[in-house]
Design an enzyme around this catalytic site. Structure first.
Site, PDB file in Angstrom:
ATOM      1  N   GLY A  10      -6.044 -86.645 -26.212  1.00 22.86           N
ATOM      2  CA  GLY A  10      -5.672 -86.749 -27.618  1.00 22.86           C
ATOM      3  C   GLY A  10      -4.307 -87.375 -27.784  1.00 22.86           C
ATOM      4  O   GLY A  10      -4.016 -88.034 -28.794  1.00 22.86           O
ATOM      5  N   ASN A  11      -3.454 -87.208 -26.753  1.00 24.20           N
ATOM      6  CA  ASN A  11      -2.126 -87.816 -26.794  1.00 24.20           C
ATOM      7  C   ASN A  11      -2.187 -89.330 -26.658  1.00 24.20           C
ATOM      8  O   ASN A  11      -1.219 -90.027 -26.975  1.00 24.20           O
ATOM      9  CB  ASN A  11      -1.245 -87.242 -25.682  1.00 24.20           C
ATOM     10  CG  ASN A  11      -0.861 -85.804 -25.965  1.00 24.20           C
ATOM     11  OD1 ASN A  11      -0.564 -85.447 -27.093  1.00 24.20           O
ATOM     12  ND2 ASN A  11      -0.885 -84.965 -24.948  1.00 24.20           N
TER      13      ASN A  11
ATOM     14  N   LYS B 149      -4.153 -72.947 -24.732  1.00 22.37           N
ATOM     15  CA  LYS B 149      -4.299 -74.370 -25.045  1.00 22.37           C
ATOM     16  C   LYS B 149      -3.347 -74.760 -26.176  1.00 22.37           C
ATOM     17  O   LYS B 149      -3.493 -74.294 -27.309  1.00 22.37           O
ATOM     18  CB  LYS B 149      -5.740 -74.661 -25.458  1.00 22.37           C
ATOM     19  CG  LYS B 149      -6.011 -76.114 -25.834  1.00 22.37           C
ATOM     20  CD  LYS B 149      -5.969 -77.014 -24.638  1.00 22.37           C
ATOM     21  CE  LYS B 149      -6.408 -78.434 -24.992  1.00 22.37           C
ATOM     22  NZ  LYS B 149      -6.285 -79.343 -23.836  1.00 22.37           N
TER      23      LYS B 149
ATOM     24  N   LYS C 290     -10.762 -80.906 -22.743  1.00 26.27           N
ATOM     25  CA  LYS C 290     -11.636 -82.085 -22.725  1.00 26.27           C
ATOM     26  C   LYS C 290     -11.987 -82.534 -21.314  1.00 26.27           C
ATOM     27  O   LYS C 290     -13.064 -83.093 -21.089  1.00 26.27           O
ATOM     28  CB  LYS C 290     -11.027 -83.232 -23.535  1.00 26.27           C
ATOM     29  CG  LYS C 290      -9.712 -83.773 -23.039  1.00 26.27           C
ATOM     30  CD  LYS C 290      -9.883 -85.034 -22.228  1.00 26.27           C
ATOM     31  CE  LYS C 290      -8.575 -85.636 -21.778  1.00 26.27           C
ATOM     32  NZ  LYS C 290      -7.498 -84.792 -21.349  1.00 26.27           N
TER      33      LYS C 290
ATOM     34  N   LYS D  14      -7.075 -81.121 -14.447  1.00 26.89           N
ATOM     35  CA  LYS D  14      -7.748 -82.377 -14.126  1.00 26.89           C
ATOM     36  C   LYS D  14      -8.316 -82.340 -12.705  1.00 26.89           C
ATOM     37  O   LYS D  14      -9.448 -82.775 -12.469  1.00 26.89           O
ATOM     38  CB  LYS D  14      -6.779 -83.560 -14.286  1.00 26.89           C
ATOM     39  CG  LYS D  14      -6.288 -83.773 -15.708  1.00 26.89           C
ATOM     40  CD  LYS D  14      -5.408 -84.991 -15.805  1.00 26.89           C
ATOM     41  CE  LYS D  14      -4.802 -85.090 -17.197  1.00 26.89           C
ATOM     42  NZ  LYS D  14      -5.824 -85.162 -18.253  1.00 26.89           N
TER      43      LYS D  14
END
Length: 318
Positions: A11-12, A124, A208, A270
């Site tokens: 989103g960044n 989050k 995500k 990640k």
């Protein structure tokens, strides 16, 4: 056979550090992302895009509470709103390069467990940064849980449960098979509890990268690409012994993870998402910056961090 890659955009990447999140800023950033994704398609890959929504859903939550003229909506619906918003921007940017209808954005619901321990420990971050005084005021007046984030201030944190299933996976698969670039599980997906026979929205934000890993496994994708702000994953970050990782095995990645090289608030999720994908049968995963995605997928040795299954996993068929 055409291979499929699931590409996760943060989103960044759509509202960059220092930006306020105007429509013009997000459209410009989406165009940059579309050019990156288009290079992957031109290289012969089918692509599914998963994107984050942390900055956008947090901003929308603030906007919801800025007036009493209309009722505020729950976080589950704010996730849906940002899926439509960001999905439209990305699809429009891709279509500008490849023609109308090349991309399809699908509002996606993702199942989570009500007993997930994440609901007892919100972690989050969403929305903008606040000072300590502002954070204290928001916690007192709105009941938000505020945590320091990366030394840049305080942010609201919400539960981030583990995704267990994707409600629209059949539709996503059909769109991929039809040759569409599919944008799905935006913001990690709309969290729902399906235990009661219907999908009831839950106030949380799914990571995500975890959603992208699940998507890649369910689709039988060959590659998972997690796009971030750095070209390569680093070990010994910020020290004189800092080094970039280029091609590593799952055994090496797990060893570095256990050694604390990948913090939970940054690279850790990640790496965990990549390992889950590979354990589920994926061929390889990559972590890199937007400009190196196409080169990484093409197998250029200098591009990105590539994680492949260890020989023991290949022999055992895992």
């Amino acid at each position: 056979m055409t291979k499929t890659a699931v590409v996760a955009l943060g989103g960044n990447a759509l509202t960059r550090l220092g930006q306020s999140g105007t429509a013009e800023e997000m459209a410009d950033n989406a165009a940059t992302m579309a050019a990156c994704v288009n290079d992957v398609i031109e290289a012969g890959w089918r692509v599914v895009v998963v994107h984050g929504n942390g900055p956008q859903v947090g901003n929308l939550a603030l906007q919801q509470e800025a007036t009493t003229a209309v009722p505020p909506q729950p976080l589950a619906l704010l996730n849906a709103m940002t899926q439509g918003e960001l999905g439209s921007l990305i699809a429009s940017a891709v279509n500008a390069l490849r023609g109308p209808g090349a991309a399809a954005a699908l509002v996606t619901h993702v199942t989570v467990g009500q007993a997930d321990p994440a609901f007892a420990a919100p972690s989050k971050p969403i929305g903008p940064f606040f000072t300590a005084d502002e954070a204290e005021h928001l916690a007192g007046t709105r009941g938000w849980i505020m945590h320091p984030d990366s030394g840049r201030g305080y942010r609201r944190v919400v539960p981030s449960p583990e995704p267990t299933g994707i409600v629209e996976i059949g539709a996503i698969r059909a769109l991929v098979d039809a040759g569409c670039l599919v944008i799905a599980c935006g913001g990690g997906g709309i969290p729902v509890d399906a235990s009661g026979g219907h999908a009831a929205g839950i106030d949380a934000v799914i990571d995500k990268d975890r959603a992208a890993s699940l998507m890649a496994r369910l689709l039988g994708a060959q590659a998972l690409v997690l796009v971030t702000a750095v070209d390569h994953v680093m070990i010994n970050y910020g020290t004189p012994r800092q080094a970039a990782l280029r091609s590593i095995t799952t055994d090496e990645a797990e060893s570095h993870l256990r050694a604390g090289q990948f913090p939970p608030g940054s690279m850790g999720p990640k790496i965990e998402a990549a390992l889950s994908f590979l354990a589920g049968g994926g061929e390889w995963a990559a972590i890199t910056s937007p400009g190196l995605v196409a080169a990484t997928l093409s197998g250029e040795e200098w591009a990105g961090t590539r994680i492949e299954r260890s020989p023991s996993q290949v022999v055992q068929g895992r």
